[in-house]
Design a protein around this motif. Structure first.
Motif, short mmCIF file in Angstrom:
data_model
loop_
_atom_site.label_atom_id
_atom_site.label_comp_id
_atom_site.label_asym_id
_atom_site.label_seq_id
_atom_site.Cartn_x
_atom_site.Cartn_y
_atom_site.Cartn_z
N ASP A 21 0.82 -1.22 0.00
CA ASP A 21 0.00 0.00 0.00
C ASP A 21 0.85 1.26 0.00
O ASP A 21 0.53 2.23 -0.69
CB ASP A 21 -0.95 0.02 1.20
CG ASP A 21 -2.11 -0.95 1.02
OD1 ASP A 21 -2.42 -1.31 -0.14
OD2 ASP A 21 -2.71 -1.33 2.03
N ASP A 22 1.95 1.25 0.77
CA ASP A 22 2.78 2.46 0.81
C ASP A 22 3.42 2.74 -0.55
O ASP A 22 3.57 3.89 -0.95
CB ASP A 22 3.83 2.37 1.91
CG ASP A 22 4.78 1.20 1.78
OD1 ASP A 22 4.38 0.15 1.22
OD2 ASP A 22 5.92 1.32 2.24
N ASN A 25 0.49 4.12 -2.81
CA ASN A 25 0.11 5.48 -2.41
C ASN A 25 1.20 6.49 -2.72
O ASN A 25 0.92 7.64 -3.05
CB ASN A 25 -0.24 5.51 -0.92
CG ASN A 25 -1.48 4.71 -0.62
OD1 ASN A 25 -2.35 4.54 -1.48
ND2 ASN A 25 -1.57 4.18 0.58
#
Length: 102
Positions: A21-22, A25
């Motif tokens: 996710d990081d 994003n």
């Protein structure tokens, strides 16, 4: 898209398990998402967010001739955020349309 297929139905918007996710994003410029969004592809306007496209499940019922179909070539049908009942609906559509090769 795999060219050997006669038709491709996308029942889920982009869903990627391989990227953390990081990373997703922090990198909204990842090429394929940016390209699909620039092309105005409605199903990919939310980037990596899982989106269920229930309307696509109806498409095979309208085809008059046999088709070879790649279901969901652009994302992961078995992504953890895809509800089991939706996956079951996808398989129900395939089972109810034996004239097509899925």
């Amino acid at each position: 898209m795999i060219e050997a297929c006669l038709y491709n139905i996308q029942v889920i918007g982009e869903a990627v398990n391989q990227l953390a996710d990081d990373v997703k994003n922090a990198n909204p410029q990842i090429p394929w998402i940016k390209r699909l969004q620039a092309m105005g592809v409605e199903k990919y306007k939310e980037g990596f967010k899982v989106q269920l496209h229930k309307d696509a499940l109806l498409i095979p019922y309208d085809w008059k001739k046999q088709k070879v179909v790649f279901v969901n070539s652009m994302s992961d049908l078995f992504h953890p955020d895809v509800p089991l009942d939706f996956i079951q609906k996808v398989f129900k559509v395939m089972n109810e349309n034996p004239q097509h090769t899925f």
